[in-house]
Design a protein around this motif. Structure first.
Motif: not given
Length: 153
Positions: A92-108
């Motif tokens: 994801v340009p401009g974003f580093v995903c670190a923790v999935p939220d279980g719905t396909g989204n990510h915190w990061g």
């Protein structure tokens, strides 16, 4: 939140389970080494937040009470790691995903000029939107990892 406050919160939560005779919550503790973090930062071309790096070298990735934290380096060939999750088709340009939220989204972390913000944000894959979540990774892990979904605390 500083690491000593997070560590006290961690001890308190695990003590809460123990005092009630409950089994300890999930905690994989796939610790990252300094070399792992350097490799991830080099391959992803970013500087990760200091509090995230502190967490990963102290507590590590994997199951962490209420969350699944992506390990910096996968402990086996079936587990996703930070580099794989943020490379190629998954990037994801401009974003580093670190923790999935279980719905396909990510915190990061939002990135600018190769530097991750300290703030944790949520990236919605469905809408391509980024929303701020917590001031830093330790605050995020305290709330979402240690306390979310646990009644009576």
């Amino acid at each position: 939140m500083e690491m000593d406050a997070f560590a006290a919160d961690f001890d308190s939560v695990f003590g809460w389970y123990s005092a009630r005779g409950l089994p300890a919550p999930p905690f994989d503790s796939w610790i990252a080494s300094e070399a792992d973090l350097i490799r991830a930062q080099t391959e992803l071309r970013v500087r990760l937040p200091e509090k995230y790096k502190q967490f990963m070298t102290t507590y590590g990735g994997g199951g962490f009470v209420n969350l699944e934290v992506i390990p910096v380096v996968a402990p086996n060939d079936r587990t996703r790691d930070l580099i794989g999750l943020n490379s190629g088709d998954h990037e994801v340009p401009g974003f580093v995903c670190a923790v999935p939220d279980g719905t396909g989204n990510h915190w990061g972390f939002v990135t600018a000029d190769g530097v991750c913000e300290d703030q944790v944000s949520c990236y919605s894959f469905e809408f391509g939107e980024i929303e701020p979540e917590s001031n830093d990774f330790l605050e995020f892990m305290s709330w979402h990892g240690l306390h979310a979904g646990r009644a009576g605390y």
